[in-house]
Scaffold this motif. Structure first.
Motif, mmCIF file in Angstrom:
data_model
loop_
_atom_site.group_PDB
_atom_site.id
_atom_site.type_symbol
_atom_site.label_atom_id
_atom_site.label_comp_id
_atom_site.label_asym_id
_atom_site.label_seq_id
_atom_site.Cartn_x
_atom_site.Cartn_y
_atom_site.Cartn_z
ATOM 1 N N LEU A 160 -27.161 7.877 -19.656
ATOM 2 C CA LEU A 160 -27.284 9.009 -20.573
ATOM 3 C C LEU A 160 -28.059 8.620 -21.832
ATOM 4 N N ALA A 227 -25.518 16.868 -16.248
ATOM 5 C CA ALA A 227 -26.491 15.810 -16.532
ATOM 6 C C ALA A 227 -27.637 15.852 -15.520
ATOM 7 N N GLN A 269 -28.442 17.900 -24.260
ATOM 8 C CA GLN A 269 -27.437 16.974 -23.731
ATOM 9 C C GLN A 269 -26.036 17.258 -24.254
ATOM 10 N N THR A 272 -23.021 18.002 -22.026
ATOM 11 C CA THR A 272 -22.595 16.872 -21.193
ATOM 12 C C THR A 272 -21.506 16.082 -21.901
ATOM 13 N N TYR A 334 -26.991 11.210 -10.444
ATOM 14 C CA TYR A 334 -26.092 12.161 -11.110
ATOM 15 C C TYR A 334 -25.501 13.150 -10.106
#
Length: 373
Positions: A160, A227, A269, A272, A334
């Motif tokens: 990430l 993600a 992001q 997430t 992912y």
């Protein structure tokens, strides 16, 4: 363990529940842990401006401060209480497994009554000790199911961060972006402890530890699926599309070696990290609570060590995934994690869900309040 009602000196009746108390303690502990995790913001900027040694100095200084406080207040923490020496429970547990192996690994075969009747042998443990061993193995079984969860959680410290580096950061270091996760934990923790859990209780909805662990697995699956979606968005934008930072178009207009990320802002992001925070609060606190409450009285340290072992095993598996942790294969990593976590959550509920129905009974046995002969 069943709840008890106690009347205070002011005449107020309060409900005492050991399970809820443990749940509250572990939530508070995890809340403070995430406050400490915010120090990564300072460490990131120290490393950027002054070098790695300053980041390491910050961490080591904090540890020494904590040690000093522990020594100063040692009497308040009862650290001077001397615990009497006891028989090594691991040796006895090893003998229990050795005796059970002779009867197809049936732990009941190691009970004193069985050994006395079948082999005319006296053993140095009680009937209740065998029941405790069974509970310890139950806690270990739950931990094994959580290996995929730890594998998903490990993405916070590697993939990430790399994913953030492929997007427009607006001057923020990509390894500072994951601090959104502890911030979300700090906000969500009290909301769940004071809002979600009491609301479900008032509605008569049982939300036992196994249900919470299942929800944690499914939430982590959702985080990994999101993600994967973010990675797909990155690949859909220029200048490098499915090869972020490495195509010729990634050089800036002056022809320097600075790499230009794809045209997408890093803040996509955020969900997430929020979803993963929700999963962590449900998963880590409940797993700690479950492994402590179900562990035999003299084997709690061993059970907690087993929990850390499953965590280490998951991180080792993460290293094995390194060949696919690169563009453009990372999107399938992912997606695969999301699928594995989702399937694990469903199968875990099918196999272990019935333990929620007898959680109070198991807690009572673990405390040794009665002898299950």
């Amino acid at each position: 363990m069943p709840s008890k009602v106690k009347t205070t000196k002011q005449g107020e009746k309060v409900v005492l529940d050991r399970t809820l108390t443990l749940q509250y303690i572990y939530n508070i502990f995890y809340w403070y842990t995430n406050i400490a995790a915010l120090s990564s913001i300072a460490a990131t900027y120290l490393e950027k401006e002054y070098g790695f040694w300053t980041a390491y100095l910050l961490a080591s200084s904090t540890i020494w401060i904590g040690l000093a406080l522990l020594l100063v207040y040692r009497k308040a923490y009862d650290l001077e209480v001397k615990t009497p020496v006891q028989v090594n429970v691991l040796i006895q547990a090893g003998k229990v497994f050795a005796y059970s192996a002779r009867d197809r690994l049936d732990l009941d075969a190691a009970r004193p009554s069985f050994q006395r009747e079948r082999y005319n042998r006296e053993v140095p443990w009680s009937e209740h000790f065998i029941t405790e061993i069974k509970l310890g193995l139950l806690a270990c079984r739950v931990m094994i199911w959580f290996i995929p969860f730890y594998l998903g959680y490990s993405q916070l410290s590697n993939n990430l961060i790399s994913q953030a580096g492929e997007m427009q950061l607006s001057g923020i270091p990509n390894d500072a972006i994951p601090t959104i996760n502890p911030i979300a934990c700090i906000i969500l923790g009290p909301l769940m402890q004071k809002g979600l859990y009491p609301t479900l209780a008032r509605m008569g909805i049982s939300f036992g530890p196994i249900k919470r662990l299942v929800m944690a697995l499914l939430a982590m699956a959702t985080g990994m699926a999101y993600a994967a979606g973010v990675q797909a968005l990155i690949y859909s934008r220029g200048p490098c599309y499915s090869s972020p930072l490495v195509c010729p178009g990634a050089q800036d207009s002056g022809g320097q070696q600075q790499k230009l990320p794809n045209d997408i802002v890093v803040w996509v992001q955020v969900p997430t990290y929020v979803i993963m925070a929700f999963a962590e609060i449900l998963g880590f606190t409940t797993l700690s609570e479950y492994s402590y409450s179900k562990a035999p009285k003299h084997m709690r340290t061993v059970i907690q060590a087993a929990r850390q072992f499953t965590s280490g095993l998951a991180f080792a598996m993460g290293m094995a995934l390194s060949p696919v942790s690169k563009d453009p294969e990372v999107i399938w990593m992912y997606t695969g994690l999301a699928a594995v976590l989702g399937i694990t959550g469903v199968v875990f509920w099918v196999c272990m869900g019935h333990y929620d129905e007898k959680d109070d009974e198991l807690n009572t046995v673990a405390l040794g309040n009665h002898d299950n002969a």
